[in-house]
Structures are given as C-alpha cells and as structure tokens.
Design an enzyme around this catalytic site. Sequence first.
Site, mmCIF file in Angstrom:
data_model
loop_
_atom_site.group_PDB
_atom_site.id
_atom_site.type_symbol
_atom_site.label_atom_id
_atom_site.label_comp_id
_atom_site.label_asym_id
_atom_site.label_seq_id
_atom_site.Cartn_x
_atom_site.Cartn_y
_atom_site.Cartn_z
ATOM 1 C CE LYS A 1 -4.267 -1.808 1.905
ATOM 2 N NZ LYS A 1 -5.232 -1.848 2.988
ATOM 3 C CE LYS B 1 -6.298 -7.280 -0.971
ATOM 4 N NZ LYS B 1 -5.953 -7.169 0.386
ATOM 5 C CE LYS C 1 -14.166 -3.132 2.646
ATOM 6 N NZ LYS C 1 -12.878 -3.511 2.993
HETATM 7 P P1 TYM Z 1 -10.768 -5.506 4.830
HETATM 8 O O1 TYM Z 1 -11.718 -4.406 5.171
HETATM 9 O O2 TYM Z 1 -9.812 -5.285 3.713
HETATM 10 O O3 TYM Z 1 -11.584 -6.818 4.493
HETATM 11 C C1 TYM Z 1 -12.580 -7.344 5.354
HETATM 12 C C2 TYM Z 1 -12.510 -8.860 5.313
HETATM 13 O O4 TYM Z 1 -12.714 -9.326 3.971
HETATM 14 C C3 TYM Z 1 -11.622 -10.167 3.589
HETATM 15 N N1 TYM Z 1 -11.333 -9.916 2.171
HETATM 16 C C4 TYM Z 1 -11.286 -10.863 1.234
HETATM 17 N N2 TYM Z 1 -11.471 -12.201 1.296
HETATM 18 C C5 TYM Z 1 -11.373 -12.890 0.131
HETATM 19 N N3 TYM Z 1 -11.089 -12.303 -1.069
HETATM 20 C C6 TYM Z 1 -10.888 -10.973 -1.172
HETATM 21 N N4 TYM Z 1 -10.624 -10.415 -2.340
HETATM 22 C C7 TYM Z 1 -10.981 -10.193 0.020
HETATM 23 N N5 TYM Z 1 -10.841 -8.868 0.279
HETATM 24 C C8 TYM Z 1 -11.052 -8.714 1.599
HETATM 25 C C9 TYM Z 1 -10.451 -9.727 4.458
HETATM 26 O O5 TYM Z 1 -9.497 -10.760 4.586
HETATM 27 C C10 TYM Z 1 -11.141 -9.404 5.764
HETATM 28 O O6 TYM Z 1 -11.329 -10.568 6.544
HETATM 29 N N6 TYM Z 1 -7.229 -5.225 8.358
HETATM 30 C C11 TYM Z 1 -8.590 -5.685 8.057
HETATM 31 C C12 TYM Z 1 -9.628 -5.109 9.003
HETATM 32 C C13 TYM Z 1 -9.381 -5.345 10.450
HETATM 33 C C14 TYM Z 1 -9.508 -6.571 11.151
HETATM 34 C C15 TYM Z 1 -9.237 -6.265 12.523
HETATM 35 C C16 TYM Z 1 -9.812 -7.880 10.766
HETATM 36 C C17 TYM Z 1 -9.048 -4.374 11.364
HETATM 37 N N7 TYM Z 1 -8.969 -4.938 12.594
HETATM 38 C C18 TYM Z 1 -9.262 -7.238 13.502
HETATM 39 C C19 TYM Z 1 -9.826 -8.853 11.763
HETATM 40 C C20 TYM Z 1 -9.560 -8.537 13.091
HETATM 41 C C21 TYM Z 1 -8.954 -5.252 6.647
HETATM 42 O O7 TYM Z 1 -8.445 -4.306 6.118
HETATM 43 O O8 TYM Z 1 -9.990 -5.965 6.132
#
Ligand code: TYM
Length: 328
Positions: free
Chosen positions: A111, A192, A195
């Site tokens: 990023k 991947k 969003k």
């Molecule tokens: P984020 O907001 O990017 O994504 C939320 C969840 O969706 C999953 N995900 C995917 N799974 C499969 N294929 C994809 N293309 C894909 N894109 C996203 C992510 O793995 C995630 O589970 N850092 C985290 C948010 C976070 C978090 C936490 C998660 C902050 N604190 C504590 C777990 C526990 C994030 O940016 O997810």
Amino acid sequence: MARIFSGIQPSGDLHVGNYFGAVRQWVAGQAVSDAVYCIVDLHALTLDIDPAALRARTVDTAIGLVASGLDPDVCTLFVQSHVPAHTELAWLLECTASYGELRRMTQFKDKGKDQESVRASLLTYPVLMAADILLYDTDRVPVGDDQRQHIELARDLAIRFNSRYGDTFVVPEAAIPPRAARVMDLQRPENKMSKSTGTPLGTIAIADSADEIAKKVRRAVTDTESDVRYDPAAKPGVANLLELLSAATGEEPDTIAARYHAYGPLKADVVEALVELLTPVRARILELSDDPATVSAALEKGAAKAGRLASPALDRARAAIGLTARAG
Ligand code: TYM
C-alpha cells in the site's frame, strides 16, 4: 462459548470477496460463538479518504453486514472509534512491537509503494488491528487469506507481552475459509478483489443488481485457451470463476471444472449462483437504506456493549505494564 472477533474497513462497497472470505463466516459464527464484529473506521484513515465518504460508508458497511445476515441482537456489532479502548491498547502494544517487524508487513509494502508520502499510521496499522483482537480475549478471527500475516503479528505481540509482563492476553487463531479465501479481481485476476483498489468492472458488490453481476461475469478475463481446469497459476481468471462457483455451491473446483468444456456455460452458471445468493441481500440493503436510523441505533447499543467487554483486558494490560490505576 468461544469468542470470535473480526473487523472490516468502511473504505468502499462490500464485495463478494469480503462476503466469501469473511462475512459469511461471521454470520455462521454468531449462532455458535460469542461474536464481536467491528467496522474499523480508524483503519480507513490510513489511506486518503474523504471525510463525507467515510461517514456515509461507515453506515453503508453496517447496512451491508446486517443485510448479509448479521443480527445485532445476537452478535455485538459496533464502530471502532466509538470504543476508545482500541486506540489506548494500540499504544501499549506499539511499545511492545518493533519497527523492523512492522516494516516487513506485506500490506505496508504494497500500500505504501506508490505514495509520495506514507502516513505513519500505515506502518502501525497492524498494531491497532492486534489491539482490536486482543481487547476481546478472542479465540478465533475469521478473515480472508490477506489478513494471515496480520493475525500472526497479533499472536506474536500477545505472546511477547505475556512473557514480558505476565499472562495478560488470550493468544488468538486465524480462521481462514478453505475456498474463496482470496477472490481475485475479474478484470485483473492476478490482483485480489478490493474495495479500495479494485477495477469497477472486476469487482462484484453485494449490492449489485442481477444485470450488473451478469455483465461483470460475462466480461471477466479468462485466457486464449478454451479448456476448463482449476489451475490458479496458469489460468488465474478461470480458477477465480471456479472458486466463486465452488464457494456458492460447496462443490470442489476440480469437480466443477470437469463438467465444462467452454467458458460460456461456466460463466452463465457463475452468474446464476451469484444472482441467487445476492438477490435477497440486495433487497435487504435497499430496505435498510430507507431506514438508516435503525442500524445507527443498533451500532450505538453495540458500542456500549463492546466498551464493557473490552475494559477488563485493557485494565489488565495497563496494570501489567506499570500504569497506575485511574479513578472511576
Ligand atoms: P478488509 O476491510 O480489507 O476486508 C474485510 C474482510 O474481507 C476479507 N477480504 C477478502 N477475502 C477474500 N477475497 C478478497 N478479495 C478479500 N478482500 C477482503 C479480508 O481478509 C477481511 O477478513 N485489516 C482488516 C480489518 C481489520 C480486522 C481487525 C480484521 C481491522 N482490525 C481485527 C480482523 C480482526 C482489513 O483491512 O480488512
């Protein structure tokens, strides 16, 4: 009952990667575990995001989660910045983490690479994420594959803090689904689905109409061959379609692939499966969007509950590290 915790950034529309990689597991988890789910608005500040958009997307993300099946009366659903314990514990953990281990995180490298000026919070992001998890004495963290390294860091920090200051935190485990743990962009199947950085035509939002889903799947990049087989390295576009169908039907991608001899019929069945799955979710999103106050009230209740759940772990950490007790 086991405690599960997970989070999602309100940085854009919820898509099928989020759904299959994470949210579907969250819905299943709320029935059998003590489930806590968080919309991580503070994490979204690590990249450039317009304040009005952040505000709107925070509510939209909550609506998407409830429409996907989260029940705020069963699980605890809240917004991260409404529970100040997250940022407080993050500081204590920053004093446990090293610069070297944060710099090595692949998401930080990815990023940060095209930016002229990288926010300090992009480096410390996984420490805030560790705080999110450790505050709730979490046993399992249902996430997609891209969060694996961050959960590993949360474990390392918990273990290090416990050994330095005495037993304080539960050491969490990642729970990554066997299929569709990394859904790829339909236009750029080497990236991947995302969003914030995905292509519009390559990203299927859970709120997309049947026509939008059909258009995006029909235009999905495949390759110049025509045989259907599950080979993510050589045929990433086709493998991604097979993963999506596998996640929707529960059948193995290889078994599915054996039934097709051309891409057209495979795409038609992916459209049918996704439309069937997402039509009721979309209807619920439209309904809830007419009444955002209901979801906001649920988030308020969720934050009060999360604050109560978080305070014992924060108090233990403060005492263990040597901070004096505060009044009240
Ligand atoms: P984020 O907001 O990017 O994504 C939320 C969840 O969706 C999953 N995900 C995917 N799974 C499969 N294929 C994809 N293309 C894909 N894109 C996203 C992510 O793995 C995630 O589970 N850092 C985290 C948010 C976070 C978090 C936490 C998660 C902050 N604190 C504590 C777990 C526990 C994030 O940016 O997810």
